[in-house]
Write a protein that holds these residues in place. Structure first.
Motif, PDB file in Angstrom:
ATOM      1  N   ARG A 101      35.186  47.977  44.723  1.00 45.67           N
ATOM      2  CA  ARG A 101      34.578  47.178  43.669  1.00 45.67           C
ATOM      3  C   ARG A 101      33.315  46.522  44.188  1.00 45.67           C
ATOM      4  N   SER A 105      31.168  41.959  40.255  1.00 42.56           N
ATOM      5  CA  SER A 105      31.195  42.759  39.029  1.00 42.56           C
ATOM      6  C   SER A 105      32.566  43.395  38.863  1.00 42.56           C
ATOM      7  N   GLU A 106      32.761  44.027  37.745  1.00 40.89           N
ATOM      8  CA  GLU A 106      33.999  44.758  37.480  1.00 40.89           C
ATOM      9  C   GLU A 106      33.818  46.259  37.718  1.00 40.89           C
ATOM     10  N   THR A 108      33.613  49.742  39.518  1.00 45.63           N
ATOM     11  CA  THR A 108      34.285  50.304  40.688  1.00 45.63           C
ATOM     12  C   THR A 108      33.780  51.723  40.935  1.00 45.63           C
TER      13      THR A 108
END
Length: 180
Positions: A101, A105-106, A108
């Motif tokens: 990740r 942030s989200e 990936t």
């Protein structure tokens, strides 16, 4: 001595004339960095529960120390090992993945996968790397977050597992734009 200097100058001029900028780079590499996280707790799954997720902080150390601040950096990470060893049978897990990740942030990036080939009882999963992945400028971080995601028939009681991750990381900075 004058002849030697001339040859070096001539060779340098020939290399500059070809536009070869690969002579001006610095490379930092960690062949293998490993992290083991013992006794991670996983909750009991209700019947029909399909997934569970766990994160692991992965250290990069001072890999970015020799890299210049203003240079473009190409980085790659290669997952060498990701193993899950549980205190119970986890053969109901049909698919698993590990991703990295980006900090803050989200988003990936998938770096490894597992797909069950048989239903033989086991308490260990070994995920295989999906090849080298470009981490953009993530080599400048002190650590990365690995996300383990498992899907399938999960244990119906609380369980613990040890996660072991090993990866190789390479970063290469181009000095050509800084020098000229």
């Amino acid at each position: 001595m004058r002849t030697t200097s001339f040859r070096v100058l001539l060779l340098s001029a020939a290399l500059f004339a070809t536009g070869c900028d690969s002579l001006f780079f610095i490379e930092a590499e960690a062949e293998e960095i490993c992290k083991t996280e013992p006794d991670l707790s996983f909750p009991a799954a209700f019947p029909g529960t399909a997934s569970v997720q766990q994160s692991l902080t992965f250290p990069l150390g001072d890999l970015s120390a020799p890299l210049p601040e203003d240079a473009d950096v190409d980085t790659e990470l290669r997952l060498k090992e990701f193993e899950v060893t549980a205190d119970t049978d986890i053969s109901g897990i049909e698919r698993a993945s590990v991703s990295v990740r980006k900090p803050g942030s989200e988003d990936t990036i998938l770096i490894g996968e597992f797909r069950r080939a048989s239903s033989t009882p086991t308490n260990t999963l070994r995920l295989t790397g999906s090849g080298a992945v470009d981490l953009l400028d993530l080599a400048r971080e002190d650590e990365l977050e690995f996300i383990f995601d498992a899907r399938g028939s999960l244990p119906t009681r609380d369980w613990t597992a040890t996660l072991r991750a090993c990866a190789g990381i390479r970063a290469r900075a181009n000095y050509f734009d800084l020098v000229f």
